[in-house]
Design a protein around this motif. Structure first.
Motif: not given
Length: 238
Positions: A103-113, A147-158
Motif C-alpha cells: 500500500f503506497h502510504f502516500l500522504l493524502p493532503e500532499f500532491t504527488a510532487l 499528474f505532478l499536482h494531483r493528490r493521491p485520491a485523484q490517481l489510479s492505484g497504479g
C-alpha cells in the motif's frame, strides 16, 4: 605491488547478511527468520518468494533496518549495522535505502510532487528548488508528467504506486526494498509498476529486492531467493 593488490580487492557486497535470525519472544518463541546468510550486489533484481508465513516480509524488514535481529547481522556496503543506534539506522535508511510497500502510504493532503519531495526534505542535501526539480524528473521518468499536482485520491492505484516508487528513489539510494509492490494492483497496473522497477535496475543500476507472491513477476526477475519456514530453500539466478 601493494597498490596493484589493493586495486584488485573486490568491493564489499551492497547488502549482506550473516547467520541472520529473528525470534519473537513469547511463552512459545516464534522463529521468523533462521540462520540466513546471503549477499546481493549492485544492479541486481532479486525476488524473495515463499509460502505465506515463510518469513519473506520479516526478512525484508531486517534487510531494511526496520527491525533488529535476535542474532546475526546485516551489513550495508560492508558496514555492520547491528550496534548502530536508532538514529544511525534512520540516517542510513534515508541515505542508502528506498522502500515500496504493498500500500503506497502516500500522504493524502500532499500532491504527488510534494510526496516525492518528503525524503529529500528529511535528508536536506538539496535546495528546495533542486528538490522540486528532482521530484518532477522522477515522476516524469515514470510516466507521470501530467499528474505532478494531483493528490493521491485523484490517481489510479497504479499511478499511486508509481509515485511511491518515485518517492523511494528520491535520495538516489543504492537499494530499493519492495514488499508486495504489485499485490494490490490489477494486471495492467502490475505491468506498469514492474516495468518501472525493471527500468530502475537496468538504467539507473539500482538494486531492487522485492517480496512477491506473483510467480509470473518473480520468474521475470534476475534471481530468486525462496524461503520455507524462515530458511533459504534455494537461491538461484534465473
Amino acid at each position: 605491488m601493494s597498490g596493484d593488490l589493493k586495486s584488485e580487492i573486490a568491493p564489499p557486497p551492497l547488502l549482506e547478511t550473516r547467520n541472520l535470525t529473528r525470534i519473537l519472544p513469547a511463552v512459545v518463541p516464534v522463529t521468523l527468520v533462521e540462520d540466513i546468510s546471503m549477499s546481493v550486489g549492485a544492479a541486481e533484481f532479486v525476488a524473495i518468494t515463499g509460502p505465506s508465513g515463510s518469513g519473506k516480509s520479516s526478512l525484508l524488514y531486517l534487510l531494511g533496518l526496520l527491525d533488529r535481529p535476535t542474532s546475526g547481522e546485516v551489513l550495508i556496503g560492508g558496514r555492520k549495522t547491528h550496534d548502530l543506534s536508532k538514529s544511525d539506522h534512520a540516517q542510513l535508511r534515508l541515505e542508502k535505502i528506498g522502500f515500496v510497500f504493498q500500500f503506497h502510504f502516500l500522504l493524502p493532503e500532499f500532491t504527488a510532487l510534494e510526496n516525492v519531495m518528503i525524503p529529500m526534505q528529511k535528508l536536506g542535501a538539496l535546495s528546495a528548488s533542486n528538490q522540486k526539480d528532482r521530484a518532477a524528473g522522477l515522476l516524469e521518468a515514470l510516466g507521470l508528467a501530467d499528474f505532478l499536482h494531483r493528490r493521491p485520491a485523484q490517481l489510479s492505484g497504479g499511478q499511486r504506486q508509481r509515485v511511491a516508487v518515485a518517492r523511494a528513489l528520491a535520495n538516489a539510494p543504492d537499494l530499493i526494498l519492495a514488499d508486495e509492490p504489485t499485490g494490490s494492483l490489477d494486471s495492467a497496473a502490475t505491468e506498469q509498476v514492474f516495468a518501472s522497477l525493471q527500468t530502475i535496475v537496468e538504467e539507473q543500476q539500482t538494486t531492487v529486492v522485492a517480496v512477491t507472491h506473483d510467480m509470473d513477476i518473480a520468474g521475470r526477475m534476475q534471481r530468486r531467493i525462496h524461503l520455507v519456514d524462515g530458511k533459504i530453500d534455494y537461491d538461484r539466478d534465473q
